[in-house]
Write a protein that holds these residues in place. Structure first.
Motif, short mmCIF file in Angstrom:
data_model
loop_
_atom_site.label_atom_id
_atom_site.label_comp_id
_atom_site.label_asym_id
_atom_site.label_seq_id
_atom_site.Cartn_x
_atom_site.Cartn_y
_atom_site.Cartn_z
N ALA A 1 33.47 0.56 -37.23
CA ALA A 1 33.31 0.55 -35.78
C ALA A 1 33.84 1.84 -35.17
CB ALA A 1 34.03 -0.64 -35.17
N VAL A 2 32.99 2.54 -34.44
CA VAL A 2 33.39 3.73 -33.68
C VAL A 2 33.62 3.31 -32.24
CG1 VAL A 2 32.67 5.98 -32.82
CG2 VAL A 2 32.14 5.33 -35.17
N ILE A 3 34.83 3.53 -31.74
CA ILE A 3 35.16 3.19 -30.36
C ILE A 3 35.60 4.47 -29.65
CG2 ILE A 3 36.50 1.75 -28.80
CD1 ILE A 3 36.63 0.69 -32.31
N THR A 4 34.86 4.89 -28.64
CA THR A 4 35.25 6.09 -27.90
C THR A 4 36.20 5.69 -26.77
OG1 THR A 4 33.44 5.99 -26.28
CG2 THR A 4 32.98 7.09 -28.39
N GLY A 5 37.06 6.62 -26.39
CA GLY A 5 38.05 6.31 -25.36
C GLY A 5 38.96 5.17 -25.78
N ALA A 6 39.36 5.18 -27.06
CA ALA A 6 40.05 4.02 -27.64
C ALA A 6 41.56 4.18 -27.72
CB ALA A 6 39.50 3.75 -29.03
N ALA A 7 42.12 5.21 -27.10
CA ALA A 7 43.56 5.42 -27.23
C ALA A 7 44.37 4.68 -26.18
CB ALA A 7 43.87 6.91 -27.16
N GLN A 8 43.70 4.13 -25.18
CA GLN A 8 44.43 3.44 -24.13
C GLN A 8 43.49 2.49 -23.39
OE1 GLN A 8 45.89 6.59 -21.50
NE2 GLN A 8 44.17 7.87 -22.15
N GLY A 9 44.07 1.64 -22.57
CA GLY A 9 43.29 0.75 -21.73
C GLY A 9 42.37 -0.18 -22.50
N LEU A 10 41.17 -0.35 -21.98
CA LEU A 10 40.20 -1.28 -22.58
C LEU A 10 39.80 -0.87 -23.98
CD1 LEU A 10 38.01 -1.82 -19.40
CD2 LEU A 10 39.14 -3.65 -20.68
N GLY A 11 39.57 0.41 -24.20
CA GLY A 11 39.16 0.87 -25.52
C GLY A 11 40.18 0.53 -26.59
N ARG A 12 41.43 0.66 -26.25
CA ARG A 12 42.51 0.32 -27.18
C ARG A 12 42.45 -1.16 -27.55
NH1 ARG A 12 47.66 -1.61 -25.84
NH2 ARG A 12 49.29 -1.27 -27.41
N GLU A 13 42.20 -2.02 -26.57
CA GLU A 13 42.12 -3.46 -26.84
C GLU A 13 40.91 -3.81 -27.70
OE1 GLU A 13 44.50 -5.60 -26.25
OE2 GLU A 13 45.63 -3.93 -25.39
N TYR A 14 39.78 -3.15 -27.44
CA TYR A 14 38.60 -3.40 -28.28
C TYR A 14 38.91 -3.05 -29.73
CZ TYR A 14 36.24 -2.97 -23.70
OH TYR A 14 35.85 -3.10 -22.39
N ALA A 15 39.52 -1.88 -29.92
CA ALA A 15 39.82 -1.41 -31.28
C ALA A 15 40.81 -2.34 -31.98
CB ALA A 15 40.37 0.01 -31.22
N LYS A 16 41.86 -2.74 -31.28
CA LYS A 16 42.88 -3.59 -31.90
C LYS A 16 42.31 -4.95 -32.29
CE LYS A 16 47.00 -3.78 -30.15
NZ LYS A 16 48.07 -3.94 -29.14
N LEU B 1 39.06 -5.75 -32.97
CA LEU B 1 38.14 -5.61 -34.11
C LEU B 1 38.90 -5.35 -35.40
CD1 LEU B 1 35.11 -3.52 -32.74
CD2 LEU B 1 35.35 -5.99 -32.94
N ALA B 2 39.93 -4.52 -35.33
CA ALA B 2 40.72 -4.22 -36.53
C ALA B 2 41.43 -5.48 -37.04
CB ALA B 2 41.74 -3.13 -36.23
N SER B 3 41.90 -6.32 -36.12
CA SER B 3 42.60 -7.54 -36.53
C SER B 3 41.66 -8.52 -37.22
CB SER B 3 43.24 -8.22 -35.32
OG SER B 3 42.27 -8.81 -34.47
N LEU B 4 40.35 -8.32 -37.02
CA LEU B 4 39.34 -9.20 -37.62
C LEU B 4 38.64 -8.54 -38.81
CD1 LEU B 4 37.85 -10.62 -34.31
CD2 LEU B 4 39.39 -11.79 -35.89
N GLY B 5 39.22 -7.43 -39.27
CA GLY B 5 38.74 -6.83 -40.51
C GLY B 5 37.94 -5.56 -40.40
N ALA B 6 37.65 -5.09 -39.19
CA ALA B 6 36.85 -3.88 -39.04
C ALA B 6 37.63 -2.63 -39.39
CB ALA B 6 36.33 -3.77 -37.60
N ILE B 7 36.91 -1.64 -39.88
CA ILE B 7 37.43 -0.29 -40.05
C ILE B 7 37.18 0.43 -38.73
CG2 ILE B 7 37.20 1.88 -41.30
CD1 ILE B 7 36.01 0.13 -43.63
N THR B 8 38.22 0.78 -38.02
CA THR B 8 38.07 1.30 -36.66
C THR B 8 38.33 2.79 -36.58
OG1 THR B 8 40.35 0.59 -36.21
CG2 THR B 8 38.57 -0.88 -35.51
N ILE B 9 37.41 3.50 -35.93
CA ILE B 9 37.58 4.93 -35.67
C ILE B 9 37.99 5.07 -34.21
CG2 ILE B 9 36.40 7.14 -35.44
CD1 ILE B 9 35.47 4.53 -38.08
N ILE B 10 39.21 5.52 -34.01
CA ILE B 10 39.81 5.62 -32.68
C ILE B 10 39.52 7.02 -32.13
CG2 ILE B 10 41.90 5.30 -31.32
CD1 ILE B 10 41.01 2.86 -33.01
#
Length: 304
Positions: free
Chosen positions: A11-26, A28-37
Motif C-alpha cells: 500500500a502506497v499512502i501519500t501524505g502519510a506522516a501525519q493526520g489522516l494519512g498516518r491513521e490510514y497507514a497505521k 492497514l499495517a496493523s492488518l498485515g499490509a506493507i505500507t509505504i509512508i
C-alpha cells in the motif's frame, strides 16, 4: 463476519506522516499490509516525519518504509514508483492523501496560490495514476482511494484553488471508473471530515473532540480491501458518520424551438431549477439518455 486482512498487500499512502494519512497507514499495517509512508514533511530539525510513523508501525509489529519523494512533480512520482517496484515488485493499494490548501480570497490570489494546490492535488493525481494503473493492470488487481472534499462539491469561501482541484479529482475518478470497469481495479473517493492540522483552526473544542482522525480510517481501509466491489463511488466520513454522495439532475423542462426565447427560459425557471423530481446520474451516457427521453416525449406532446 470474517476479519478483513491485508496480508502481503503493498500500500502506497501519500501524505502519510501525519493526520489522516498516518491513521490510514497505521490501520492497514496493523492488518498485515506493507505500507509505504510517502511524505515530504520534516520536524524542526529537518528529520523526515515519515521515519517517525515507520518506527511506530514497526514497533507495533507491522511493516513499513519511508519515502520522501515530492509527488507534486512527475520526477518525484517516478522516484516513488521506482523505489516501490524495486523493493516489492507490485503496488496493490494507492491512497492519495497528500495535499495543501490556500486560505485567501480569490481576487487576492497570486499564481502560485493556484498552481501549488493544483499541482499536488490534481496534477499529482494524474501522474500517480498514470504510473500506477499500468502496474495494477499487469496483475488485474488494485484498489485506489482518492481524497475529494466538500469544498470541491459544495464550495467554501477563500478556498478556490482547493475546491477546483478536489472537484477535478472527482471528475477524474468518474472517467476512470468507466475505463476500469472490466477489471478488478476499483477506484473510489472519500470526502473526510476530521480534526487535523489543516482543519483544527476552523473547529471549536467540542467538534475537535468529536472528529477524531481514527474515525475515518475504517472506511478507507474497507475501500482498500479485496472485499470492496464499489467503483467510482464517493463517500463522506467523519465523527462516526458515513454516507454516499451522488449527482442528481432535476426533472427538467422541454421547450420547443418555436417557443424558445429568453422570456420562455425566465417563465420556466422555477421548473428548470426544481430538484424535487431529481434522479441520480452516474454517467454521461445516463445523463444523455435522460435528456433525449425528455426531448422526445416533449416533441410527441407538442404534436398532439
Amino acid at each position: 463476519m470474517s476479519k478483513i486482512s491485508f496480508n502481503n498487500k503493498v500500500a502506497v499512502i501519500t501524505g502519510a506522516a501525519q493526520g489522516l494519512g498516518r491513521e490510514y497507514a497505521k490501520l492497514l499495517a496493523s492488518l498485515g499490509a506493507i505500507t509505504i509512508i510517502n511524505d515530504i514533511a520534516t520536524d524542526e530539525d529537518g528529520n523526515p516525519l515519515a521515519n517517525k510513523v515507520v518506527n511506530e508501525i514497526i514497533k507495533g509489529g507491522g511493516h513499513a518504509i519511508a519515502n520522501t519523494n515530492n509527488i507534486a512533480c512527475k520526477e518525484g512520482i517516478t522516484g516513488l514508483i521506482k523505489a516501490v517496484e524495486e523493493s516489492y515488485g507490485a503496488i496493490d493499494i494507492l491512497i492519495h492523501n497528500a495535499g495543501v490548501f490556500v486560505d485567501k480570497p480569490f481576487l487576492q490570489f497570486e499564481d502560485r496560490d493556484w498552481y501549488d494546490v493544483i499541482n499536488i492535488h490534481l496534477n499529482g493525481s494524474y501522474h500517480l495514476l498514470k504510473a500506477i494503473i499500468p502496474l495494477m493492470r499487469q496483475r488485474n488487481y488494485g484498489r485506489i482511494i482518492m481524497i475529494t472534499s466538500s469544498v470541491g462539491m459544495y464550495g467554501m469561501a477563500n478556498h478556490a484553488s482547493y475546491g477546483a482541484a478536489k472537484m477535478g479529482v472527482y471528475g477524474l475518478v468518474q472517467s476512470l471508473k468507466l475505463e476500469l470497469e472490466d477489471t478488478e481495479i476499483k477506484c473510489n473517493l472519500v470526502s473526510p471530515l476530521a480534526a487535523t492540522g489543516q482543519t483544527s483552526y476552523a473547529l471549536n473544542k467540542e467538534l475537535h473532540k468529536q472528529l477524531d482522525v481514527e474515525m475515518v480510517a475504517p472506511l478507507v481501509a474497507y475501500l482498500a480491501s479485496e472485499e470492496c466491489t464499489h467503483n467510482g463511488s464517493t463517500f463522506v466520513a467523519g465523527g462516526g458518520y458515513f454516507s454516499s454522495v451522488g449527482i442528481f439532475e432535476g426533472g427538467g423542462v422541454y421547450i420547443p424551438k418555436e417557443k424558445l426565447s429568453i422570456e420562455s427560459i425566465f417563465g420556466n425557471i422555477s421548473q428548470i431549477t426544481d430538484l424535487s423530481m431529481g434522479v441520480h446520474i452516474s454517467s454521461t451516457g445516463q445523463s444523455a439518455k435522460k435528456i433525449f427521453r425528455k426531448i422526445f416525449s416533449g416533441r410527441r406532446a407538442n404534436k398532439q
